[in-house]
Design a protein around this motif. Structure first.
Motif, mmCIF file in Angstrom:
data_model
loop_
_atom_site.group_PDB
_atom_site.id
_atom_site.type_symbol
_atom_site.label_atom_id
_atom_site.label_comp_id
_atom_site.label_asym_id
_atom_site.label_seq_id
_atom_site.Cartn_x
_atom_site.Cartn_y
_atom_site.Cartn_z
ATOM 1 N N LEU A 149 0.829 -1.205 0.000
ATOM 2 C CA LEU A 149 0.000 0.000 0.000
ATOM 3 C C LEU A 149 0.864 1.257 0.000
ATOM 4 C CD1 LEU A 149 -2.755 -1.087 2.520
ATOM 5 C CD2 LEU A 149 -3.095 -0.573 0.091
ATOM 6 N N ARG A 150 1.913 1.252 0.795
ATOM 7 C CA ARG A 150 2.819 2.408 0.832
ATOM 8 C C ARG A 150 3.537 2.592 -0.505
ATOM 9 N NH1 ARG A 150 3.821 4.317 6.073
ATOM 10 N NH2 ARG A 150 2.790 3.063 7.649
ATOM 11 N N LEU A 151 3.944 1.472 -1.114
ATOM 12 C CA LEU A 151 4.584 1.537 -2.422
ATOM 13 C C LEU A 151 3.624 2.115 -3.456
ATOM 14 C CD1 LEU A 151 6.909 0.867 -4.386
ATOM 15 C CD2 LEU A 151 5.887 -1.417 -4.611
ATOM 16 N N ARG A 152 2.388 1.629 -3.448
ATOM 17 C CA ARG A 152 1.399 2.120 -4.406
ATOM 18 C C ARG A 152 1.156 3.611 -4.224
ATOM 19 N NH1 ARG A 152 -3.468 3.484 -5.851
ATOM 20 N NH2 ARG A 152 -4.404 2.699 -7.739
ATOM 21 N N THR A 161 3.190 5.878 -2.911
ATOM 22 C CA THR A 161 4.385 6.614 -3.340
ATOM 23 C C THR A 161 4.454 6.699 -4.862
ATOM 24 O OG1 THR A 161 5.587 5.930 -1.365
ATOM 25 C CG2 THR A 161 6.910 6.643 -3.242
ATOM 26 N N LEU A 162 4.209 5.571 -5.523
ATOM 27 C CA LEU A 162 4.260 5.562 -6.981
ATOM 28 C C LEU A 162 3.145 6.390 -7.595
ATOM 29 C CD1 LEU A 162 5.201 1.836 -7.600
ATOM 30 C CD2 LEU A 162 6.641 3.846 -7.973
ATOM 31 N N LYS A 163 1.956 6.325 -6.991
ATOM 32 C CA LYS A 163 0.831 7.108 -7.518
ATOM 33 C C LYS A 163 1.140 8.600 -7.441
ATOM 34 C CE LYS A 163 -4.097 7.736 -7.285
ATOM 35 N NZ LYS A 163 -5.373 7.221 -6.870
ATOM 36 N N ARG A 164 1.731 9.010 -6.345
ATOM 37 C CA ARG A 164 2.101 10.424 -6.193
ATOM 38 C C ARG A 164 3.120 10.849 -7.248
ATOM 39 N NH1 ARG A 164 2.624 10.672 0.396
ATOM 40 N NH2 ARG A 164 0.390 10.887 0.798
ATOM 41 N N ALA A 165 3.928 9.899 -7.709
ATOM 42 C CA ALA A 165 4.942 10.178 -8.730
ATOM 43 C C ALA A 165 4.389 9.969 -10.143
ATOM 44 C CB ALA A 165 6.160 9.286 -8.514
ATOM 45 N N GLY A 166 3.103 9.636 -10.228
ATOM 46 C CA GLY A 166 2.488 9.429 -11.528
ATOM 47 C C GLY A 166 2.771 8.072 -12.133
ATOM 48 N N GLU A 167 3.195 7.140 -11.314
ATOM 49 C CA GLU A 167 3.535 5.792 -11.777
ATOM 50 C C GLU A 167 2.493 4.807 -11.267
ATOM 51 O OE1 GLU A 167 6.117 5.733 -13.803
ATOM 52 O OE2 GLU A 167 6.707 7.776 -13.335
ATOM 53 N N ASP A 168 2.626 3.571 -11.689
ATOM 54 C CA ASP A 168 1.698 2.528 -11.271
ATOM 55 C C ASP A 168 2.493 1.306 -10.825
ATOM 56 O OD1 ASP A 168 -0.711 1.312 -10.761
ATOM 57 O OD2 ASP A 168 -1.323 1.121 -12.843
#
Length: 76
Positions: free
Chosen positions: A25-28, A30-37
């Motif tokens: 969940l934390r990885l998701r 962090t990645l979402k905030r960076a525009g990644e998936d």
């Protein structure tokens, strides 16, 4: 920042627990905030069950179900 994906091979977790779900969940986030998936591969039944029990299917369901059919078969 682009629409790239980070692939996580969940088979490497061995015996996932709620700390594993928390880390995903934390990885998701962090990645979402960076525009990644994030894409989860080889998410076994135990991990999917924990995701369901934690009530975070809506957050991780799509990424966990993408590669469900690619679970390692016994003997591979």
């Amino acid at each position: 920042m682009g629409n790239s994906r980070v692939t996580v091979d969940c088979a490497a977790f061995g015996q996932p627990d709620l700390a594993t779900v928390d880390a995903l969940l934390r990885l998701r986030l962090t990645l979402k905030r960076a525009g990644e998936d994030v894409v989860l591969e080889n998410s076994g039944p135990r991990l999917r069950e924990l995701i369901s029990l934690a009530g975070v299917q809506e957050v991780l369901e799509r990424v966990a179900s993408i590669e469900v059919g690619r679970e390692t078969e016994e003997g591979e």
